[in-house]
Design an enzyme around this catalytic site. Structure first.
Site, PDB file in Angstrom:
ATOM      1  N   GLY A 353       0.778  -1.228   0.000  1.00 40.71           N
ATOM      2  CA  GLY A 353       0.000   0.000   0.000  1.00 40.71           C
ATOM      3  C   GLY A 353       0.811   1.282   0.000  1.00 40.71           C
ATOM      4  O   GLY A 353       0.247   2.372   0.115  1.00 40.71           O
ATOM      5  N   GLN A 354       2.137   1.190  -0.131  1.00 41.37           N
ATOM      6  CA  GLN A 354       2.962   2.394  -0.119  1.00 41.37           C
ATOM      7  C   GLN A 354       2.777   3.177  -1.409  1.00 41.37           C
ATOM      8  O   GLN A 354       2.858   2.610  -2.506  1.00 41.37           O
ATOM      9  CB  GLN A 354       4.437   2.028   0.068  1.00 41.37           C
ATOM     10  CG  GLN A 354       5.357   3.240   0.241  1.00 41.37           C
ATOM     11  CD  GLN A 354       6.797   2.845   0.555  1.00 41.37           C
ATOM     12  OE1 GLN A 354       7.147   1.656   0.522  1.00 41.37           O
ATOM     13  NE2 GLN A 354       7.620   3.825   0.874  1.00 41.37           N
ATOM     14  N   THR A 355       2.505   4.474  -1.287  1.00 45.16           N
ATOM     15  CA  THR A 355       2.310   5.325  -2.473  1.00 45.16           C
ATOM     16  C   THR A 355       3.380   6.396  -2.592  1.00 45.16           C
ATOM     17  O   THR A 355       3.689   6.843  -3.699  1.00 45.16           O
ATOM     18  CB  THR A 355       0.922   6.000  -2.437  1.00 45.16           C
ATOM     19  OG1 THR A 355       0.783   6.718  -1.205  1.00 45.16           O
ATOM     20  CG2 THR A 355      -0.188   4.955  -2.556  1.00 45.16           C
ATOM     21  N   VAL A 356       3.925   6.850  -1.476  1.00 41.36           N
ATOM     22  CA  VAL A 356       5.057   7.777  -1.495  1.00 41.36           C
ATOM     23  C   VAL A 356       6.282   6.982  -1.070  1.00 41.36           C
ATOM     24  O   VAL A 356       6.340   6.474   0.058  1.00 41.36           O
ATOM     25  CB  VAL A 356       4.834   8.963  -0.536  1.00 41.36           C
ATOM     26  CG1 VAL A 356       6.056   9.880  -0.540  1.00 41.36           C
ATOM     27  CG2 VAL A 356       3.582   9.744  -0.932  1.00 41.36           C
ATOM     28  N   HIS A 360       8.019   6.257   5.650  1.00 39.96           N
ATOM     29  CA  HIS A 360       7.274   7.038   6.634  1.00 39.96           C
ATOM     30  C   HIS A 360       6.514   6.103   7.569  1.00 39.96           C
ATOM     31  O   HIS A 360       6.012   5.061   7.164  1.00 39.96           O
ATOM     32  CB  HIS A 360       6.315   8.042   5.966  1.00 39.96           C
ATOM     33  CG  HIS A 360       5.430   7.457   4.923  1.00 39.96           C
ATOM     34  ND1 HIS A 360       5.884   7.106   3.653  1.00 39.96           N
ATOM     35  CD2 HIS A 360       4.101   7.175   4.931  1.00 39.96           C
ATOM     36  CE1 HIS A 360       4.875   6.635   2.938  1.00 39.96           C
ATOM     37  NE2 HIS A 360       3.784   6.657   3.685  1.00 39.96           N
ATOM     38  N   HIS A 362       3.436   5.808  10.317  1.00 40.61           N
ATOM     39  CA  HIS A 362       2.171   6.412  10.728  1.00 40.61           C
ATOM     40  C   HIS A 362       1.980   6.255  12.235  1.00 40.61           C
ATOM     41  O   HIS A 362       2.105   5.151  12.772  1.00 40.61           O
ATOM     42  CB  HIS A 362       0.990   5.728  10.023  1.00 40.61           C
ATOM     43  CG  HIS A 362       0.961   5.913   8.545  1.00 40.61           C
ATOM     44  ND1 HIS A 362       0.169   6.857   7.922  1.00 40.61           N
ATOM     45  CD2 HIS A 362       1.629   5.264   7.545  1.00 40.61           C
ATOM     46  CE1 HIS A 362       0.336   6.779   6.609  1.00 40.61           C
ATOM     47  NE2 HIS A 362       1.224   5.824   6.358  1.00 40.61           N
TER      48      HIS A 362
END
Length: 388
Positions: A353-356, A360, A362
């Site tokens: 699910g990583q988009t950037v 990072h 959460h």
């Protein structure tokens, strides 16, 4: 100059950075009572919580030690003008001296709220009456002494006996304890904390570095606030790596952050856009509010270095990120008492699910009732697997 006498209170639970017999942390209103050379009695009030019974001499209000105020320093991290006082000549009592005698008190209350004052001026008669009731012993407050690793390889053959004659420089163990009490047990370079990483085995372990090497400064009085810093073994070794040039704390931090600054991607939004949105940062990591929060207070923590995957982070970056995670958690709970839990999550890879593709983490605050059935937590990334 006449000697002053004062009682200082040590509470079982306190927001102040006190360490018995080493450093006393106090608000500026007590500065008039705590001056260099003031003789102090240590006092504890009545036991409030049974969990602290094993750390006290008595459940009743009592005196348990005495010492002398050394130097005083303004707290560099306080915006209220708080102060530190170092304690010298600390002596622990062999047994508690109860604040109340058979028919009276050693201290005679002068106001209805007298006992609420954490610092209370007394006279020599009271001081002597308390200290004469017990035997006193010089106390070396336990902490691990550190062996400095000095020297270098001198042979390709190991095990043979050799004699080496070296000059060593005396270090005052009280200064070490005072520096740790003031600066804490975390490395001021990379943020590493031995207790956090190794558990109780690493508790209270840290190196103390002289900003100006002892060998160069000679015999003199040392200020533990400005002239001593706490460093992990790795950072301490790097500071002294070049014998001709000792790195400053700023030099060390620049080495740690250099890779972060040169390894950035101009096309990455986290490299270029989030600095102005930072709510907290340290040398290697930044915390900022998520632009599309799952819940109020949803925070992202990222390394300053452009790196896509959590598993490619260096240990100092992991330390820095963990430091911000803990700090933000504490701040959020103070700002919003309705927070009762947290989800901490990382998406590593497109299939996760990583988009950037800048690592990072959460930090998502949770509150009772924010969803119908939270059971399963992060298992909800695959919805049909959340319930079990």
């Amino acid at each position: 100059m006449s000697i002053k006498y004062t009682v200082i209170t040590e509470n079982d639970e306190s927001a102040w950075d006190d360490q018995t017999g080493i450093v006393y942390h106090f608000p500026k209103r007590y500065l008039k009572y705590l001056q260099s050379s003031t003789k102090v009695l240590y006092y504890k009030g009545k036991l409030q919580k049974a969990v602290y019974r094993s750390t006290r001499m008595s459940d009743s209000p009592h005196y348990f030690g005495c010492g002398v105020i050394g130097n005083l320093y303004p707290d560099p991290n306080s915006d209220k003008g708080d102060w530190y006082a170092t304690i010298t000549d600390y002596e622990e009592f062999s047994s508690p001296v109860n604040a109340k005698t058979e028919d009276s008190y050693y201290e005679i209350p002068t106001a209805t709220n007298y006992w609420r004052n954490a610092v209370r001026p007394i006279n020599a008669a009271i001081f002597n009456a308390v200290t004469n009731r017990v035997t006193r012993k010089k106390t070396r407050l336990g902490e691990l002494e550190l062996d400095d690793v000095s020297g270098s390889l001198t042979s390709l053959v190991e095990g043979d006996q050799k004699q080496r004659y070296v000059t060593t420089y005396e270090r005052n163990p009280d200064l070490r304890r005072q520096a740790i009490a003031i600066h804490g047990n975390s490395c001021m370079g990379c943020g590493f904390n031995f207790h956090d990483f190794y558990g109780d085995h690493g508790k209270d372990y840290i190196h103390v570095h002289h900003v100006k090497p002892v060998a160069e400064s000679g015999v003199r009085e040392v200020d533990p606030v400005s002239e001593l810093i706490t460093l992990c073994a790795n950072c301490h070794a790097m500071v002294h790596r070049r014998k001709a040039s000792t790195l400053s704390l700023l030099d060390l931090r620049n080495l740690l952050t250099r890779s972060a600054l040169v390894n950035q991607d101009e096309s990455c939004p986290f490299c270029t856009e989030v600095t102005s949105r930072a709510v907290e940062e340290n040398e290697l990591a930044i915390a900022f509010l998520d632009g599309y929060p799952v819940t109020p207070g949803h925070t992202l923590i990222i390394p300053k270095r452009h790196v896509a995957d959590y598993f490619d982070l260096h240990q100092p970056e992991l330390n820095a990120i963990n430091q911000l995670l803990r700090s933000r958690k504490a701040c959020l709970q103070v700002e919003d008492p309705s927070i009762t839990g947290f989800n901490v999550g990382i998406n590593a890879g497109a299939s996760a699910g990583q988009t950037v593709f800048h690592c990072h983490i959460h930090l998502i605050p949770r509150r009772d009732g924010d969803m119908q059935n939270p059971k399963g937590g992060v298992r909800g990334v695959i919805p049909e697997r959340q319930k079990y």
